[in-house]
Design a protein around this motif. Structure first.
Motif, PDB file in Angstrom:
ATOM      1  N   GLY A 148      11.187  56.996  35.505  1.00 49.45           N
ATOM      2  CA  GLY A 148       9.884  56.645  36.032  1.00 49.45           C
ATOM      3  C   GLY A 148       9.391  57.792  36.900  1.00 49.45           C
ATOM      4  O   GLY A 148      10.072  58.802  37.082  1.00 49.45           O
ATOM      5  N   ALA A 149       8.187  57.649  37.433  1.00 49.99           N
ATOM      6  CA  ALA A 149       7.685  58.626  38.391  1.00 49.99           C
ATOM      7  C   ALA A 149       8.290  58.307  39.762  1.00 49.99           C
ATOM      8  O   ALA A 149       8.421  57.140  40.138  1.00 49.99           O
ATOM      9  CB  ALA A 149       6.169  58.567  38.460  1.00 49.99           C
ATOM     10  N   ALA A 150       8.674  59.335  40.482  1.00 51.87           N
ATOM     11  CA  ALA A 150       9.267  59.138  41.807  1.00 51.87           C
ATOM     12  C   ALA A 150       8.168  58.979  42.846  1.00 51.87           C
ATOM     13  O   ALA A 150       7.186  59.725  42.836  1.00 51.87           O
ATOM     14  CB  ALA A 150      10.168  60.308  42.173  1.00 51.87           C
ATOM     15  N   ARG A 151       8.338  58.027  43.717  1.00 53.94           N
ATOM     16  CA  ARG A 151       7.373  57.785  44.792  1.00 53.94           C
ATOM     17  C   ARG A 151       8.016  58.103  46.136  1.00 53.94           C
ATOM     18  O   ARG A 151       9.228  58.070  46.286  1.00 53.94           O
ATOM     19  CB  ARG A 151       6.906  56.322  44.781  1.00 53.94           C
ATOM     20  CG  ARG A 151       6.354  55.843  43.451  1.00 53.94           C
ATOM     21  CD  ARG A 151       5.169  56.665  43.012  1.00 53.94           C
ATOM     22  NE  ARG A 151       4.545  56.161  41.800  1.00 53.94           N
ATOM     23  CZ  ARG A 151       3.737  56.862  41.021  1.00 53.94           C
ATOM     24  NH1 ARG A 151       3.451  58.102  41.321  1.00 53.94           N
ATOM     25  NH2 ARG A 151       3.220  56.337  39.936  1.00 53.94           N
ATOM     26  N   THR A 152       7.186  58.374  47.087  1.00 62.16           N
ATOM     27  CA  THR A 152       7.556  58.504  48.498  1.00 62.16           C
ATOM     28  C   THR A 152       8.677  59.522  48.749  1.00 62.16           C
ATOM     29  O   THR A 152       9.504  59.325  49.623  1.00 62.16           O
ATOM     30  CB  THR A 152       7.936  57.133  49.109  1.00 62.16           C
ATOM     31  OG1 THR A 152       9.153  56.645  48.528  1.00 62.16           O
ATOM     32  CG2 THR A 152       6.834  56.123  48.883  1.00 62.16           C
ATOM     33  N   VAL A 153       8.723  60.602  47.970  1.00 62.03           N
ATOM     34  CA  VAL A 153       9.617  61.715  48.308  1.00 62.03           C
ATOM     35  C   VAL A 153       8.761  62.779  48.973  1.00 62.03           C
ATOM     36  O   VAL A 153       7.991  63.482  48.299  1.00 62.03           O
ATOM     37  CB  VAL A 153      10.306  62.306  47.057  1.00 62.03           C
ATOM     38  CG1 VAL A 153      11.244  63.449  47.469  1.00 62.03           C
ATOM     39  CG2 VAL A 153      11.067  61.232  46.298  1.00 62.03           C
ATOM     40  N   PRO A 154       8.845  62.931  50.287  1.00 61.20           N
ATOM     41  CA  PRO A 154       7.983  63.911  50.959  1.00 61.20           C
ATOM     42  C   PRO A 154       8.254  65.329  50.465  1.00 61.20           C
ATOM     43  O   PRO A 154       9.386  65.685  50.139  1.00 61.20           O
ATOM     44  CB  PRO A 154       8.370  63.759  52.440  1.00 61.20           C
ATOM     45  CG  PRO A 154       9.051  62.425  52.538  1.00 61.20           C
ATOM     46  CD  PRO A 154       9.710  62.217  51.219  1.00 61.20           C
ATOM     47  N   GLN A 155       7.217  66.128  50.425  1.00 61.12           N
ATOM     48  CA  GLN A 155       7.382  67.518  49.991  1.00 61.12           C
ATOM     49  C   GLN A 155       8.354  68.266  50.893  1.00 61.12           C
ATOM     50  O   GLN A 155       9.073  69.147  50.428  1.00 61.12           O
ATOM     51  CB  GLN A 155       6.029  68.229  49.969  1.00 61.12           C
ATOM     52  CG  GLN A 155       6.098  69.656  49.436  1.00 61.12           C
ATOM     53  CD  GLN A 155       4.731  70.277  49.251  1.00 61.12           C
ATOM     54  OE1 GLN A 155       3.792  69.605  48.845  1.00 61.12           O
ATOM     55  NE2 GLN A 155       4.608  71.552  49.557  1.00 61.12           N
ATOM     56  N   PHE A 197       7.276  62.823  42.400  1.00 62.66           N
ATOM     57  CA  PHE A 197       7.484  63.627  41.208  1.00 62.66           C
ATOM     58  C   PHE A 197       6.922  62.906  39.992  1.00 62.66           C
ATOM     59  O   PHE A 197       7.103  61.689  39.845  1.00 62.66           O
ATOM     60  CB  PHE A 197       8.977  63.893  40.952  1.00 62.66           C
ATOM     61  CG  PHE A 197       9.746  64.368  42.146  1.00 62.66           C
ATOM     62  CD1 PHE A 197       9.214  65.324  42.999  1.00 62.66           C
ATOM     63  CD2 PHE A 197      11.010  63.862  42.426  1.00 62.66           C
ATOM     64  CE1 PHE A 197       9.926  65.769  44.099  1.00 62.66           C
ATOM     65  CE2 PHE A 197      11.730  64.294  43.521  1.00 62.66           C
ATOM     66  CZ  PHE A 197      11.185  65.248  44.365  1.00 62.66           C
ATOM     67  N   THR A 198       6.285  63.658  39.126  1.00 60.03           N
ATOM     68  CA  THR A 198       5.905  63.096  37.834  1.00 60.03           C
ATOM     69  C   THR A 198       7.162  62.920  36.979  1.00 60.03           C
ATOM     70  O   THR A 198       8.250  63.419  37.310  1.00 60.03           O
ATOM     71  CB  THR A 198       4.928  64.014  37.093  1.00 60.03           C
ATOM     72  OG1 THR A 198       5.579  65.278  36.859  1.00 60.03           O
ATOM     73  CG2 THR A 198       3.658  64.243  37.896  1.00 60.03           C
ATOM     74  N   ILE A 199       7.006  62.225  35.863  1.00 64.49           N
ATOM     75  CA  ILE A 199       8.155  62.004  34.978  1.00 64.49           C
ATOM     76  C   ILE A 199       8.714  63.334  34.480  1.00 64.49           C
ATOM     77  O   ILE A 199       9.926  63.515  34.409  1.00 64.49           O
ATOM     78  CB  ILE A 199       7.751  61.097  33.803  1.00 64.49           C
ATOM     79  CG1 ILE A 199       7.339  59.711  34.322  1.00 64.49           C
ATOM     80  CG2 ILE A 199       8.897  60.950  32.804  1.00 64.49           C
ATOM     81  CD1 ILE A 199       6.787  58.785  33.258  1.00 64.49           C
ATOM     82  N   ARG A 200       7.851  64.291  34.143  1.00 63.70           N
ATOM     83  CA  ARG A 200       8.330  65.578  33.658  1.00 63.70           C
ATOM     84  C   ARG A 200       9.134  66.307  34.727  1.00 63.70           C
ATOM     85  O   ARG A 200      10.170  66.916  34.434  1.00 63.70           O
ATOM     86  CB  ARG A 200       7.149  66.425  33.175  1.00 63.70           C
ATOM     87  CG  ARG A 200       7.463  67.846  32.691  1.00 63.70           C
ATOM     88  CD  ARG A 200       8.619  67.956  31.716  1.00 63.70           C
ATOM     89  NE  ARG A 200       8.617  67.025  30.620  1.00 63.70           N
ATOM     90  CZ  ARG A 200       7.985  67.202  29.469  1.00 63.70           C
ATOM     91  NH1 ARG A 200       7.252  68.282  29.274  1.00 63.70           N
ATOM     92  NH2 ARG A 200       8.091  66.302  28.497  1.00 63.70           N
TER      93      ARG A 200
END
Length: 487
Positions: free
Chosen positions: A89-96, A46-49
């Motif tokens: 922050g931006a979220a990493r590694t959250v699968p769609q 996810f982006t920050i927004r």
């Protein structure tokens, strides 16, 4: 009517929209072509927004522990997102696939009906609503509005005759999620490398591999590529053999960039990839899709309730089409940086120099994070007008609350920061749609745009529609524009 709104597509955009509509009281039916969730995960963060959007609806805890990072990139050039000073922050590694599962559970909890195995074959609008025909069913479904959230190959877009201009694909890249390999994270997009290589670890022992050779022509496919194609390209670009890995799923994508000319045609609307496709640089596609839905949901629900005129829906196109246009411009620029050859090396060199300047880094970081979005809500000089309200700590009758929590209900918010009874009296006619809250801001940084602000009117999507002092329009005029006539 079978529902007030039929949403076609149970991806992130469709499920987010369905939840938003149901939160506002609309009855929603989601039709999904697939019999079950695909498990595929094109987007992995996810982006920050988008983090702000999910936080505003109280959804972040549903994702569990989320790894965040202030490391980003623009066309392969490193970006420090920390220069934004954002609360997330931006979220990493959250699968769609996880995102879709969370959003579907939330939507169902709210009362949304999701029907799978529903292949839409006809969409017909008339003066009273829209008919949707599903393969194998003799009886068409009826709704007042239909929203196509059915992806880049949107059936709704094609059947409803939306124009979809843009640039065709010039190259093809591969994506694969695999098990059984031990590869360090990397991103190589240098013009001398021969192509793009990305490696990212995902939860559950899965590794994401993206590989594409510079200039590789797109292939017309009727299904996913074979994993051996991915392994062959990866071997040529890195001299590393991954052919023995176990593929979880494999896909191909291109650099095609297209956007519909209108997000609305009467009672039929589009959101997400149905409205815009592009190279998935930085994972901005899924995030923009979620934000499309967040912008549309409260507006469509207000029209359905009869509290707002139908032309409120025109602001969906007016606000989100420019966002999509900037998205395509940004991803096309990144495509040149990532997929271009030696001819782009001077551009990369100059951009690297420019990114050493804080203002340049902040500008690009805001752009890829979605934090640069500001809507035209009318004239005024207040710095918050059209922007999202930053998260504020508030003292409300001796209790600490946050502005984010006050927006969880999906209603509008008039935040009176100076206990102005006259202001609240002027807004009383909208209290069935707008929460009137008196509170005092706490611990504002010296550079906060909320400093010296006496009141703000916030839309259900978190964007400021009016602020005092500084708005050119008076409060009742602004309330009527966004929330319809007073009671």
């Amino acid at each position: 009517m079978d529902a007030s709104v039929i949403v076609v597509g149970a991806g992130p955009a469709g499920l987010m929209l369905a939840g938003e509509l149901r939160l506002a009281g609309a009855d929603v039916l989601v039709l999904e072509r697939r019999d079950r969730p695909s498990g595929e995960s094109r987007g992995i963060g996810f982006t920050i927004r988008t983090m702000e959007v999910f936080d505003q609806r109280g959804l972040l805890p549903r994702f569990g522990a989320v790894e965040t990072s202030e490391a980003g990139h623009f066309g392969g050039l490193p970006l420090d997102l920390g220069v934004l000073g954002a609360g997330h922050g931006a979220a990493r590694t959250v699968p769609q696939s996880r995102t879709e599962a969370v959003l579907e559970a939330w939507a169902r909890d709210l009362g949304v009906t999701v029907r799978r195995g529903q292949d839409v074959v006809a969409v017909t609008e008339d003066a009273h609503g829209v008919s949707v025909s599903v393969r194998g069913s003799e009886q068409a479904l009826r709704a007042r509005f239909v929203v196509g959230c059915d992806g880049g190959r949107s059936t709704v877009r094609r059947l409803a005759g939306f124009d979809f201009p843009g640039t065709p694909a010039t190259t093809e890249l591969f994506l694969a999620d695999v098990r059984g390999v031990d590869l360090p994270p990397k991103m190589t997009a240098d013009p001398s490398a021969g192509g793009l290589v990305m490696v990212a670890p995902l939860p559950g022992g899965i590794t994401r591999v993206i590989a594409g050779e510079r200039g590789a022509p797109p292939v017309r496919r009727t299904g996913p590529p074979e994993f051996r194609e991915v392994a062959d390209v990866f071997k040529r670009l890195t001299d590393t053999d991954i052919s023995g890995a176990e593929p979880v799923w494999v896909s191909a994508f291109t650099d095609a960039a297209r956007q519909v000319t209108a997000y609305r045609r009467g009672r039929i609307l589009l959101a997400g990839d149905a409205a815009h496709i592009h190279l998935p640089a930085g994972g901005q596609g899924m995030n923009t899709s979620v934000q499309d839905a967040f912008n549309l949901g409260w507006k469509l629900a207000a029209v359905l309730r009869g509290t707002a005129p139908e032309d409120l829906l025109d602001t969906y196109h007016d606000e989100r089409h420019p966002v999509g246009r900037r998205l395509l411009a940004g991803t096309r620029a990144q495509s040149l940086l990532i997929l271009g050859g030696e001819e782009v090396a001077p551009v990369r060199e100059i951009l690297t120099e420019l990114l050493a300047h804080t203002e340049v880094a902040r500008h690009l970081a805001a752009r890829v994070s979605g934090l640069d979005i500001r809507y035209d809500v009318g004239g005024g000089r207040h710095p918050l007008l059209g922007a999202r309200l930053p998260g504020l700590a508030l003292d409300r009758a001796g209790r600490t609350v946050t502005s984010t929590a006050l927006l969880r209900s999906g209603r509008g918010l008039l935040l009176d920061l100076t206990d102005n009874a006259t202001l609240r009296r002027r807004a009383h006619g909208w209290s069935d749609r707008v929460d009137l809250v008196t509170a005092a801001a706490r611990d504002l940084p010296a550079d906060s745009p909320a400093n010296a602000t006496t009141a703000v009117l916030v839309r259900p999507d978190g964007h400021v529609a009016w602020a005092a002092p500084g708005s050119h329009h008076d409060l009742p005029t602004t309330l009527e524009r966004w929330f319809g006539p007073a009671r």
